[in-house]
Design a protein around this motif. Structure first.
Motif, PDB file in Angstrom:
ATOM      1  N   GLY A  61       0.833  -1.199   0.000  1.00 31.00           N
ATOM      2  CA  GLY A  61       0.000   0.000   0.000  1.00 31.00           C
ATOM      3  C   GLY A  61       0.864   1.244   0.000  1.00 31.00           C
ATOM      4  N   ALA A  62       0.482   2.234  -0.777  1.00 29.27           N
ATOM      5  CA  ALA A  62       1.221   3.500  -0.828  1.00 29.27           C
ATOM      6  C   ALA A  62       0.339   4.610  -0.295  1.00 29.27           C
ATOM      7  CB  ALA A  62       1.653   3.808  -2.260  1.00 29.27           C
ATOM      8  N   THR A  63       0.910   5.450   0.560  1.00 28.72           N
ATOM      9  CA  THR A  63       0.128   6.539   1.129  1.00 28.72           C
ATOM     10  C   THR A  63       1.014   7.737   1.417  1.00 28.72           C
ATOM     11  OG1 THR A  63      -1.315   7.199   2.975  1.00 28.72           O
ATOM     12  CG2 THR A  63       0.408   5.598   3.466  1.00 28.72           C
ATOM     13  N   THR A  64       0.446   8.917   1.257  1.00 33.53           N
ATOM     14  CA  THR A  64       1.130  10.148   1.645  1.00 33.53           C
ATOM     15  C   THR A  64       0.695  10.595   3.037  1.00 33.53           C
ATOM     16  OG1 THR A  64      -0.596  11.444   0.555  1.00 33.53           O
ATOM     17  CG2 THR A  64       1.368  10.940  -0.739  1.00 33.53           C
ATOM     18  N   GLU A  65      -0.270   9.869   3.621  1.00 37.39           N
ATOM     19  CA  GLU A  65      -0.809  10.233   4.927  1.00 37.39           C
ATOM     20  C   GLU A  65      -0.293   9.287   6.003  1.00 37.39           C
ATOM     21  OE1 GLU A  65      -2.591  12.929   5.380  1.00 37.39           O
ATOM     22  OE2 GLU A  65      -2.648  13.390   3.245  1.00 37.39           O
ATOM     23  N   ASN A  66      -0.321   9.743   7.240  1.00 37.48           N
ATOM     24  CA  ASN A  66       0.157   8.935   8.368  1.00 37.48           C
ATOM     25  C   ASN A  66      -0.689   7.674   8.500  1.00 37.48           C
ATOM     26  OD1 ASN A  66       0.820   7.865  10.911  1.00 37.48           O
ATOM     27  ND2 ASN A  66       1.331   9.883  11.695  1.00 37.48           N
ATOM     28  N   PRO A  67      -0.104   6.478   8.324  1.00 36.38           N
ATOM     29  CA  PRO A  67      -0.890   5.242   8.400  1.00 36.38           C
ATOM     30  C   PRO A  67      -1.577   5.054   9.745  1.00 36.38           C
ATOM     31  CG  PRO A  67       1.288   4.821   7.475  1.00 36.38           C
ATOM     32  CD  PRO A  67       1.308   6.222   8.011  1.00 36.38           C
ATOM     33  N   SER A  68      -0.992   5.590  10.805  1.00 36.06           N
ATOM     34  CA  SER A  68      -1.582   5.440  12.134  1.00 36.06           C
ATOM     35  C   SER A  68      -2.986   6.026  12.193  1.00 36.06           C
ATOM     36  CB  SER A  68      -0.703   6.120  13.182  1.00 36.06           C
ATOM     37  OG  SER A  68       0.590   5.575  13.187  1.00 36.06           O
ATOM     38  N   PHE A  69      -3.220   7.081  11.401  1.00 39.96           N
ATOM     39  CA  PHE A  69      -4.515   7.752  11.416  1.00 39.96           C
ATOM     40  C   PHE A  69      -5.443   7.258  10.318  1.00 39.96           C
ATOM     41  CE2 PHE A  69      -1.737  11.468  12.952  1.00 39.96           C
ATOM     42  CZ  PHE A  69      -1.835  11.042  14.268  1.00 39.96           C
ATOM     43  N   GLU A  70      -4.874   6.848   9.182  1.00 40.46           N
ATOM     44  CA  GLU A  70      -5.676   6.603   7.986  1.00 40.46           C
ATOM     45  C   GLU A  70      -5.961   5.124   7.703  1.00 40.46           C
ATOM     46  OE1 GLU A  70      -7.042   9.047   6.539  1.00 40.46           O
ATOM     47  OE2 GLU A  70      -5.932  10.671   7.506  1.00 40.46           O
ATOM     48  N   LEU A  71      -5.167   4.204   8.247  1.00 40.49           N
ATOM     49  CA  LEU A  71      -5.364   2.778   7.980  1.00 40.49           C
ATOM     50  C   LEU A  71      -5.827   2.088   9.245  1.00 40.49           C
ATOM     51  CD1 LEU A  71      -2.241   1.965   5.768  1.00 40.49           C
ATOM     52  CD2 LEU A  71      -4.470   2.856   5.093  1.00 40.49           C
ATOM     53  N   ASN A  72      -6.707   1.085   9.079  1.00 39.78           N
ATOM     54  CA  ASN A  72      -7.223   0.429  10.277  1.00 39.78           C
ATOM     55  C   ASN A  72      -6.165  -0.494  10.882  1.00 39.78           C
ATOM     56  OD1 ASN A  72      -7.524  -2.327   9.244  1.00 39.78           O
ATOM     57  ND2 ASN A  72      -9.237  -1.563   8.052  1.00 39.78           N
ATOM     58  N   SER A  73      -6.312  -0.763  12.169  1.00 40.13           N
ATOM     59  CA  SER A  73      -5.289  -1.501  12.914  1.00 40.13           C
ATOM     60  C   SER A  73      -5.123  -2.925  12.410  1.00 40.13           C
ATOM     61  CB  SER A  73      -5.640  -1.507  14.407  1.00 40.13           C
ATOM     62  OG  SER A  73      -6.933  -2.052  14.614  1.00 40.13           O
ATOM     63  N   ALA A  74      -6.204  -3.530  11.905  1.00 40.89           N
ATOM     64  CA  ALA A  74      -6.108  -4.911  11.416  1.00 40.89           C
ATOM     65  C   ALA A  74      -5.178  -5.000  10.211  1.00 40.89           C
ATOM     66  CB  ALA A  74      -7.504  -5.422  11.043  1.00 40.89           C
ATOM     67  N   LEU A  75      -5.264  -4.014   9.306  1.00 40.71           N
ATOM     68  CA  LEU A  75      -4.384  -4.006   8.138  1.00 40.71           C
ATOM     69  C   LEU A  75      -2.954  -3.696   8.551  1.00 40.71           C
ATOM     70  CD1 LEU A  75      -4.134  -4.219   5.063  1.00 40.71           C
ATOM     71  CD2 LEU A  75      -4.705  -1.789   4.907  1.00 40.71           C
ATOM     72  N   LEU A  76      -2.783  -2.747   9.452  1.00 39.33           N
ATOM     73  CA  LEU A  76      -1.437  -2.387   9.889  1.00 39.33           C
ATOM     74  C   LEU A  76      -0.738  -3.538  10.597  1.00 39.33           C
ATOM     75  CD1 LEU A  76      -1.863   1.272  11.212  1.00 39.33           C
ATOM     76  CD2 LEU A  76      -0.630   0.527   9.186  1.00 39.33           C
ATOM     77  N   SER A  77      -1.507  -4.355  11.326  1.00 43.50           N
ATOM     78  CA  SER A  77      -0.897  -5.467  12.061  1.00 43.50           C
ATOM     79  C   SER A  77      -0.358  -6.545  11.132  1.00 43.50           C
ATOM     80  CB  SER A  77      -1.914  -6.080  13.029  1.00 43.50           C
ATOM     81  OG  SER A  77      -2.932  -6.783  12.324  1.00 43.50           O
TER      82      SER A  77
END
Length: 431
Positions: free
Chosen positions: A127-143
Protein backbone atom coordinates in the motif's frame (compact mmCIF):
# COMPACT_ATOMS: atom_id res chain seq x y z
CA UNK A 1 5.00 8.55 -26.35
CA UNK A 2 5.49 7.90 -22.61
CA UNK A 3 6.45 10.83 -20.38
CA UNK A 4 10.12 11.17 -19.46
CA UNK A 5 9.39 10.42 -15.79
CA UNK A 6 7.85 7.08 -16.77
CA UNK A 7 10.63 6.20 -19.22
CA UNK A 8 13.30 6.93 -16.59
CA UNK A 9 11.63 4.90 -13.86
CA UNK A 10 14.44 2.89 -12.17
CA UNK A 11 14.81 -0.68 -13.44
CA UNK A 12 17.03 -1.80 -10.53
CA UNK A 13 17.52 -0.88 -6.90
CA UNK A 14 20.83 0.77 -7.81
CA UNK A 15 19.01 3.26 -10.05
CA UNK A 16 16.79 4.54 -7.23
CA UNK A 17 17.96 7.95 -6.02
CA UNK A 18 17.65 8.84 -2.35
CA UNK A 19 16.17 6.42 0.24
CA UNK A 20 19.63 5.39 1.49
CA UNK A 21 18.35 4.69 4.98
CA UNK A 22 15.87 2.20 3.58
CA UNK A 23 17.66 0.75 0.55
CA UNK A 24 21.42 1.12 1.04
CA UNK A 25 23.62 -1.97 0.67
CA UNK A 26 23.15 -4.29 3.63
CA UNK A 27 19.87 -2.86 4.91
CA UNK A 28 17.19 -5.34 5.90
CA UNK A 29 14.72 -4.34 3.20
CA UNK A 30 17.27 -4.35 0.38
CA UNK A 31 18.62 -7.74 1.44
CA UNK A 32 15.09 -9.18 1.51
CA UNK A 33 14.18 -7.70 -1.89
CA UNK A 34 17.35 -8.93 -3.56
CA UNK A 35 16.70 -12.40 -2.18
CA UNK A 36 13.14 -12.31 -3.52
CA UNK A 37 11.74 -12.65 0.01
CA UNK A 38 9.22 -9.84 -0.06
CA UNK A 39 6.62 -9.15 2.62
CA UNK A 40 3.39 -7.17 2.76
CA UNK A 41 4.07 -3.55 3.55
CA UNK A 42 2.83 0.02 3.59
CA UNK A 43 5.07 2.62 1.95
CA UNK A 44 4.55 6.01 3.56
CA UNK A 45 6.12 9.05 1.96
CA UNK A 46 5.58 12.25 -0.04
CA UNK A 47 4.77 12.31 -3.77
CA UNK A 48 7.56 11.37 -6.16
CA UNK A 49 9.80 9.65 -3.61
CA UNK A 50 9.66 6.23 -5.34
CA UNK A 51 6.78 4.29 -3.78
CA UNK A 52 5.42 2.93 -7.08
CA UNK A 53 8.93 2.20 -8.36
CA UNK A 54 9.80 0.19 -5.26
CA UNK A 55 6.60 -1.84 -5.58
CA UNK A 56 7.44 -2.64 -9.22
CA UNK A 57 10.95 -3.75 -8.24
CA UNK A 58 9.58 -5.94 -5.44
CA UNK A 59 7.61 -7.89 -8.04
CA UNK A 60 10.54 -8.01 -10.46
CA UNK A 61 13.07 -9.30 -7.92
CA UNK A 62 10.57 -11.83 -6.55
CA UNK A 63 9.53 -12.98 -10.06
CA UNK A 64 5.92 -12.22 -9.13
CA UNK A 65 3.01 -10.80 -11.09
CA UNK A 66 2.55 -7.06 -10.56
CA UNK A 67 -0.97 -5.66 -10.33
CA UNK A 68 -1.83 -2.10 -9.45
CA UNK A 69 -5.08 -0.47 -8.41
CA UNK A 70 -5.85 3.04 -7.21
CA UNK A 71 -8.06 3.71 -4.24
CA UNK A 72 -9.16 6.89 -6.02
CA UNK A 73 -10.48 5.03 -9.07
CA UNK A 74 -11.34 1.54 -7.80
CA UNK A 75 -14.26 0.33 -5.72
CA UNK A 76 -14.95 -2.92 -3.87
CA UNK A 77 -16.04 -4.84 -7.02
CA UNK A 78 -12.71 -4.09 -8.73
CA UNK A 79 -10.82 -5.06 -5.57
CA UNK A 80 -12.66 -8.40 -5.38
CA UNK A 81 -11.94 -9.12 -9.03
CA UNK A 82 -8.21 -8.46 -8.64
CA UNK A 83 -8.10 -10.60 -5.49
CA UNK A 84 -9.91 -13.46 -7.25
CA UNK A 85 -7.40 -13.33 -10.10
CA UNK A 86 -4.53 -13.33 -7.58
CA UNK A 87 -6.03 -16.38 -5.82
CA UNK A 88 -6.26 -18.25 -9.13
CA UNK A 89 -2.66 -17.29 -9.94
CA UNK A 90 -1.57 -18.42 -6.45
CA UNK A 91 -3.19 -21.83 -6.97
CA UNK A 92 -1.09 -22.10 -10.12
CA UNK A 93 2.11 -21.48 -8.17
CA UNK A 94 2.74 -17.78 -8.88
CA UNK A 95 2.58 -14.93 -6.42
CA UNK A 96 1.06 -11.49 -6.99
CA UNK A 97 2.40 -8.20 -5.73
CA UNK A 98 -0.71 -6.06 -5.40
CA UNK A 99 0.10 -2.37 -5.33
CA UNK A 100 -2.66 -0.16 -3.91
CA UNK A 101 -1.98 3.50 -4.56
CA UNK A 102 -3.51 6.10 -2.21
CA UNK A 103 -4.60 3.23 0.05
CA UNK A 104 -5.69 5.69 2.76
CA UNK A 105 -8.66 6.62 0.55
CA UNK A 106 -10.20 3.18 1.00
CA UNK A 107 -12.74 2.93 3.82
CA UNK A 108 -12.58 0.29 6.58
CA UNK A 109 -14.71 -2.25 4.68
CA UNK A 110 -12.56 -1.92 1.58
CA UNK A 111 -9.36 -2.24 3.61
CA UNK A 112 -10.71 -5.34 5.38
CA UNK A 113 -11.18 -7.08 2.02
CA UNK A 114 -7.41 -7.55 1.76
CA UNK A 115 -6.92 -9.15 5.18
CA UNK A 116 -7.64 -12.87 4.46
CA UNK A 117 -5.61 -12.76 1.24
CA UNK A 118 -2.62 -11.24 3.05
CA UNK A 119 -2.86 -13.90 5.77
CA UNK A 120 -3.03 -16.80 3.27
CA UNK A 121 -0.19 -15.34 1.21
CA UNK A 122 -2.39 -15.03 -1.88
CA UNK A 123 -1.00 -11.54 -2.36
CA UNK A 124 2.00 -9.55 -1.25
CA UNK A 125 0.20 -6.35 -0.33
CA UNK A 126 2.00 -3.07 -0.99
CA UNK A 127 0.00 0.00 0.00
CA UNK A 128 1.22 3.50 -0.83
CA UNK A 129 0.13 6.54 1.13
CA UNK A 130 1.13 10.15 1.65
CA UNK A 131 -0.81 10.23 4.93
CA UNK A 132 0.16 8.94 8.37
CA UNK A 133 -0.89 5.24 8.40
CA UNK A 134 -1.58 5.44 12.13
CA UNK A 135 -4.52 7.75 11.42
CA UNK A 136 -5.68 6.60 7.99
CA UNK A 137 -5.36 2.78 7.98
CA UNK A 138 -7.22 0.43 10.28
CA UNK A 139 -5.29 -1.50 12.91
CA UNK A 140 -6.11 -4.91 11.42
CA UNK A 141 -4.38 -4.01 8.14
CA UNK A 142 -1.44 -2.39 9.89
CA UNK A 143 -0.90 -5.47 12.06
CA UNK A 144 -0.38 -7.57 8.92
CA UNK A 145 1.99 -5.15 7.17
CA UNK A 146 5.32 -3.56 7.90
CA UNK A 147 5.37 0.21 7.55
CA UNK A 148 8.37 1.64 5.69
CA UNK A 149 8.86 5.40 5.81
CA UNK A 150 10.18 6.95 2.60
CA UNK A 151 11.64 10.45 2.56
CA UNK A 152 11.50 13.37 0.15
CA UNK A 153 14.47 13.13 -2.22
CA UNK A 154 17.23 15.71 -1.70
CA UNK A 155 18.10 18.25 -4.43
CA UNK A 156 21.52 16.59 -4.87
CA UNK A 157 19.92 13.21 -5.57
CA UNK A 158 17.31 14.75 -7.86
CA UNK A 159 20.09 16.47 -9.78
CA UNK A 160 21.76 13.07 -10.26
CA UNK A 161 18.49 11.71 -11.68
CA UNK A 162 18.26 14.68 -14.06
CA UNK A 163 21.83 14.15 -15.29
CA UNK A 164 21.06 10.49 -15.91
CA UNK A 165 18.01 11.45 -17.97
CA UNK A 166 20.06 13.92 -20.01
CA UNK A 167 22.73 11.30 -20.71
CA UNK A 168 20.51 8.29 -21.48
CA UNK A 169 19.94 8.04 -25.27
CA UNK A 170 17.39 5.20 -25.06
CA UNK A 171 15.08 6.12 -22.22
CA UNK A 172 16.02 9.75 -21.64
CA UNK A 173 17.02 12.82 -23.62
CA UNK A 174 20.54 11.75 -24.58
CA UNK A 175 19.73 11.71 -28.30
CA UNK A 176 18.75 15.38 -28.29
CA UNK A 177 22.19 16.80 -27.42
CA UNK A 178 20.64 19.33 -25.09
CA UNK A 179 22.81 21.88 -23.32
CA UNK A 180 21.90 22.96 -19.80
CA UNK A 181 24.22 24.47 -17.21
CA UNK A 182 24.59 22.80 -13.81
CA UNK A 183 23.25 25.84 -11.98
CA UNK A 184 20.05 25.73 -14.06
CA UNK A 185 19.74 22.00 -13.46
CA UNK A 186 20.06 22.78 -9.77
CA UNK A 187 17.16 25.23 -9.99
CA UNK A 188 14.94 22.45 -11.36
CA UNK A 189 16.10 20.05 -8.63
CA UNK A 190 15.28 22.55 -5.89
CA UNK A 191 11.96 23.57 -7.46
CA UNK A 192 10.88 19.91 -7.57
CA UNK A 193 10.59 20.05 -3.78
CA UNK A 194 11.67 16.46 -3.14
CA UNK A 195 9.66 14.97 -6.02
CA UNK A 196 11.77 13.18 -8.66
CA UNK A 197 8.79 12.72 -10.99
CA UNK A 198 8.09 16.44 -10.88
CA UNK A 199 11.73 17.26 -11.61
CA UNK A 200 11.78 15.01 -14.69
CA UNK A 201 8.55 16.56 -15.90
CA UNK A 202 10.01 20.06 -15.54
CA UNK A 203 13.14 18.96 -17.40
CA UNK A 204 11.02 17.51 -20.21
CA UNK A 205 9.10 20.79 -20.56
CA UNK A 206 12.38 22.72 -20.66
CA UNK A 207 13.69 20.36 -23.36
CA UNK A 208 10.59 20.89 -25.48
CA UNK A 209 10.93 24.66 -25.19
CA UNK A 210 14.60 24.48 -26.13
CA UNK A 211 13.95 22.34 -29.21
CA UNK A 212 16.14 19.74 -30.90
CA UNK A 213 19.82 20.27 -30.08
CA UNK A 214 18.99 23.55 -28.38
CA UNK A 215 20.23 25.16 -25.23
CA UNK A 216 18.17 25.43 -22.08
CA UNK A 217 18.72 29.00 -20.96
CA UNK A 218 17.87 30.86 -17.77
CA UNK A 219 14.86 32.43 -19.51
CA UNK A 220 13.64 28.94 -20.44
CA UNK A 221 13.91 27.81 -16.82
CA UNK A 222 12.14 30.98 -15.70
CA UNK A 223 9.18 30.07 -17.92
CA UNK A 224 9.15 26.46 -16.72
CA UNK A 225 9.26 27.37 -13.04
CA UNK A 226 6.91 30.35 -13.18
CA UNK A 227 3.98 28.66 -11.44
CA UNK A 228 5.73 26.20 -9.16
CA UNK A 229 4.28 25.64 -5.70
CA UNK A 230 5.55 24.00 -2.53
CA UNK A 231 4.08 20.80 -1.13
CA UNK A 232 1.31 21.49 1.37
CA UNK A 233 -1.72 19.43 2.34
CA UNK A 234 -4.38 21.64 3.89
CA UNK A 235 -6.01 18.75 5.73
CA UNK A 236 -3.29 16.16 6.14
CA UNK A 237 -0.44 15.40 8.48
CA UNK A 238 1.86 17.90 6.80
CA UNK A 239 -0.58 20.64 7.80
CA UNK A 240 -0.56 19.59 11.46
CA UNK A 241 3.22 19.10 11.46
CA UNK A 242 3.70 22.67 10.27
CA UNK A 243 1.28 24.28 12.73
CA UNK A 244 3.01 22.25 15.45
CA UNK A 245 6.36 23.62 14.26
CA UNK A 246 4.99 27.19 14.37
CA UNK A 247 3.56 26.77 17.87
CA UNK A 248 6.72 25.15 19.25
CA UNK A 249 8.94 27.80 17.67
CA UNK A 250 6.92 30.48 19.46
CA UNK A 251 7.06 28.52 22.71
CA UNK A 252 10.85 28.14 22.49
CA UNK A 253 11.31 31.89 21.88
CA UNK A 254 12.64 31.52 18.32
CA UNK A 255 11.03 34.35 16.31
CA UNK A 256 13.00 33.51 13.17
CA UNK A 257 11.75 29.92 13.07
CA UNK A 258 8.23 31.08 13.91
CA UNK A 259 8.33 33.52 11.01
CA UNK A 260 9.56 30.80 8.65
CA UNK A 261 6.74 28.37 9.50
CA UNK A 262 4.14 31.13 9.31
CA UNK A 263 5.42 32.03 5.84
CA UNK A 264 5.44 28.36 4.81
CA UNK A 265 1.82 27.90 5.79
CA UNK A 266 0.66 31.10 4.13
CA UNK A 267 2.60 30.12 1.00
CA UNK A 268 0.91 26.72 1.00
CA UNK A 269 -2.58 28.22 1.06
CA UNK A 270 -3.43 27.83 4.74
CA UNK A 271 -6.43 29.92 5.81
CA UNK A 272 -4.94 33.05 7.48
CA UNK A 273 -7.96 33.17 9.77
CA UNK A 274 -6.96 29.79 11.15
CA UNK A 275 -3.41 31.08 11.75
CA UNK A 276 -4.79 34.17 13.51
CA UNK A 277 -6.86 31.92 15.80
CA UNK A 278 -3.86 29.71 16.60
CA UNK A 279 -1.63 32.71 17.33
CA UNK A 280 -4.29 33.97 19.75
CA UNK A 281 -4.32 30.55 21.37
CA UNK A 282 -0.54 30.78 21.82
CA UNK A 283 -0.95 34.21 23.47
CA UNK A 284 -3.18 32.76 26.19
CA UNK A 285 -1.57 29.32 26.54
CA UNK A 286 2.15 30.01 26.30
CA UNK A 287 2.59 33.71 27.08
CA UNK A 288 -0.30 34.11 29.51
CA UNK A 289 0.07 36.57 32.37
CA UNK A 290 3.81 36.90 31.85
CA UNK A 291 2.83 39.50 29.23
CA UNK A 292 -0.93 40.26 29.10
CA UNK A 293 -0.29 42.63 26.17
CA UNK A 294 0.30 39.59 23.93
CA UNK A 295 -3.39 38.62 23.94
CA UNK A 296 -4.51 42.10 22.93
CA UNK A 297 -1.86 42.22 20.21
CA UNK A 298 -3.07 38.86 18.83
CA UNK A 299 -6.67 40.09 18.77
CA UNK A 300 -5.58 43.34 17.12
CA UNK A 301 -3.62 41.42 14.46
CA UNK A 302 -6.65 39.23 13.80
CA UNK A 303 -8.87 42.30 13.40
CA UNK A 304 -6.28 43.96 11.17
CA UNK A 305 -6.19 40.95 8.88
CA UNK A 306 -10.00 40.89 8.72
CA UNK A 307 -9.95 44.53 7.61
CA UNK A 308 -7.05 44.32 5.13
CA UNK A 309 -7.04 40.72 3.91
CA UNK A 310 -4.02 39.22 2.08
CA UNK A 311 -1.32 40.12 1.39
CA UNK A 312 -1.35 43.37 3.42
CA UNK A 313 -2.89 41.75 6.48
CA UNK A 314 -0.30 38.96 6.47
CA UNK A 315 2.20 41.40 7.94
CA UNK A 316 0.02 41.86 11.02
CA UNK A 317 0.15 38.10 11.62
CA UNK A 318 3.92 38.14 11.07
CA UNK A 319 4.36 40.93 13.61
CA UNK A 320 2.38 39.18 16.31
CA UNK A 321 4.22 35.89 15.65
CA UNK A 322 7.53 37.70 16.18
CA UNK A 323 6.27 39.36 19.36
CA UNK A 324 4.83 36.15 20.83
CA UNK A 325 8.10 34.33 20.21
CA UNK A 326 10.20 37.18 21.64
CA UNK A 327 8.33 38.04 24.83
CA UNK A 328 8.28 36.35 28.26
CA UNK A 329 6.47 33.01 28.51
CA UNK A 330 4.28 31.42 31.15
CA UNK A 331 1.78 28.57 31.03
CA UNK A 332 0.91 29.03 34.72
CA UNK A 333 -2.66 30.20 34.03
CA UNK A 334 -3.17 27.34 31.55
CA UNK A 335 -1.93 24.75 34.06
CA UNK A 336 -3.94 26.30 36.90
CA UNK A 337 -7.16 26.15 34.89
CA UNK A 338 -6.56 22.48 34.01
CA UNK A 339 -6.06 21.64 37.69
CA UNK A 340 -9.26 23.46 38.62
CA UNK A 341 -11.16 21.49 35.96
CA UNK A 342 -9.78 18.23 37.34
CA UNK A 343 -11.02 19.12 40.82
CA UNK A 344 -14.45 19.97 39.41
CA UNK A 345 -14.64 16.48 37.90
CA UNK A 346 -13.28 14.78 41.01
CA UNK A 347 -15.38 16.54 43.68
CA UNK A 348 -18.62 16.78 41.73
CA UNK A 349 -21.37 19.24 42.73
CA UNK A 350 -20.11 20.82 45.95
CA UNK A 351 -22.28 23.26 47.89
CA UNK A 352 -21.24 26.91 47.92
CA UNK A 353 -20.15 27.81 51.48
CA UNK A 354 -22.84 29.75 53.33
CA UNK A 355 -20.68 32.82 54.01
CA UNK A 356 -20.13 33.59 50.31
CA UNK A 357 -23.67 32.85 49.12
CA UNK A 358 -25.80 35.66 47.80
CA UNK A 359 -28.65 36.75 50.12
CA UNK A 360 -31.02 39.03 48.19
CA UNK A 361 -34.19 38.02 50.13
CA UNK A 362 -35.24 38.00 53.79
CA UNK A 363 -35.81 34.22 53.74
CA UNK A 364 -32.32 33.57 52.45
CA UNK A 365 -30.84 35.76 55.15
CA UNK A 366 -32.86 33.87 57.79
CA UNK A 367 -31.51 30.60 56.40
CA UNK A 368 -27.96 31.82 56.99
CA UNK A 369 -27.01 32.85 53.47
CA UNK A 370 -24.06 35.28 53.70
CA UNK A 371 -23.63 34.77 57.45
CA UNK A 372 -20.02 35.29 58.52
CA UNK A 373 -18.95 36.96 55.29
CA UNK A 374 -16.13 39.46 55.77
CA UNK A 375 -16.20 42.42 53.40
CA UNK A 376 -12.62 42.57 52.18
CA UNK A 377 -12.55 46.33 51.70
CA UNK A 378 -13.24 46.75 55.42
CA UNK A 379 -10.45 44.37 56.43
CA UNK A 380 -6.91 45.50 57.22
CA UNK A 381 -4.91 45.62 53.99
CA UNK A 382 -8.09 45.16 51.93
CA UNK A 383 -8.13 41.34 52.25
CA UNK A 384 -9.94 39.13 54.79
CA UNK A 385 -7.15 36.63 55.32
CA UNK A 386 -9.01 33.93 57.29
CA UNK A 387 -11.90 33.61 54.83
CA UNK A 388 -11.97 30.72 52.34
CA UNK A 389 -13.52 30.68 48.89
CA UNK A 390 -13.64 26.89 48.47
CA UNK A 391 -16.31 24.32 49.40
CA UNK A 392 -15.81 22.84 52.87
CA UNK A 393 -15.12 19.34 51.53
CA UNK A 394 -12.17 20.54 49.48
CA UNK A 395 -10.30 22.86 51.77
CA UNK A 396 -8.01 25.57 50.45
CA UNK A 397 -6.35 24.81 47.09
CA UNK A 398 -3.45 26.36 45.20
CA UNK A 399 -3.71 26.14 41.40
CA UNK A 400 -1.98 29.21 40.08
CA UNK A 401 1.82 29.13 40.43
CA UNK A 402 3.27 32.19 38.68
CA UNK A 403 6.69 31.84 37.09
CA UNK A 404 9.58 34.23 37.71
CA UNK A 405 9.31 35.77 34.24
CA UNK A 406 7.77 38.95 32.88
CA UNK A 407 4.86 40.50 34.78
CA UNK A 408 4.36 37.27 36.73
CA UNK A 409 7.45 38.11 38.80
CA UNK A 410 5.38 40.78 40.55
CA UNK A 411 2.29 38.55 40.71
CA UNK A 412 4.38 35.77 42.25
CA UNK A 413 5.83 38.03 44.95
CA UNK A 414 2.37 39.33 45.88
CA UNK A 415 0.67 35.92 45.90
CA UNK A 416 3.48 34.26 47.84
CA UNK A 417 3.13 36.85 50.59
CA UNK A 418 -0.66 36.69 50.54
CA UNK A 419 -0.79 32.89 50.67
CA UNK A 420 1.66 32.82 53.56
CA UNK A 421 -0.44 35.40 55.43
CA UNK A 422 -3.64 33.42 54.84
CA UNK A 423 -1.98 30.23 56.09
CA UNK A 424 -0.86 32.06 59.26
CA UNK A 425 -4.34 33.51 59.77
CA UNK A 426 -5.99 30.10 59.43
CA UNK A 427 -3.50 28.55 61.82
CA UNK A 428 -4.14 31.32 64.42
CA UNK A 429 -7.91 30.87 64.07
CA UNK A 430 -7.68 27.10 64.54
CA UNK A 431 -5.56 27.56 67.67
Amino acid sequence: MRPLAERMRPATLDEIVGQRRLLAEGTALRTAVEAGKVHSMVLWGPPGCGKTTLALLLARYADAEFKAISAVLSGLPEVRQVLAEAAHRFDGGRRTVLFVDEVHRFNKTQQDAFLPHIERGTIVFVGATTENPSFELNSALLSRCRVHVMEAVSPDDIQDALRRALADPERGLGDRTLHIADDLLRLIAVAADGDVRRALTLLEIAAELAGEGGEVTSSTIEQVLADRTRRFDKGGEQFYDQISALHKSVRSSNPDAALYWLARMLDGGCDPGYLARRLTRMAVEDIGLADPRALQMAIDAWNTFDRLGSPEGDLALAQVAIYLASTAKSNAAYMAFNQAKRDVREYGTQEVPMHIRNAPTKLMKELGYGTGYQYDHDAEGGIALDQTGFPDAMGERVYYQPVARGLEIKLKDKLDQLRAAREAARAARDD
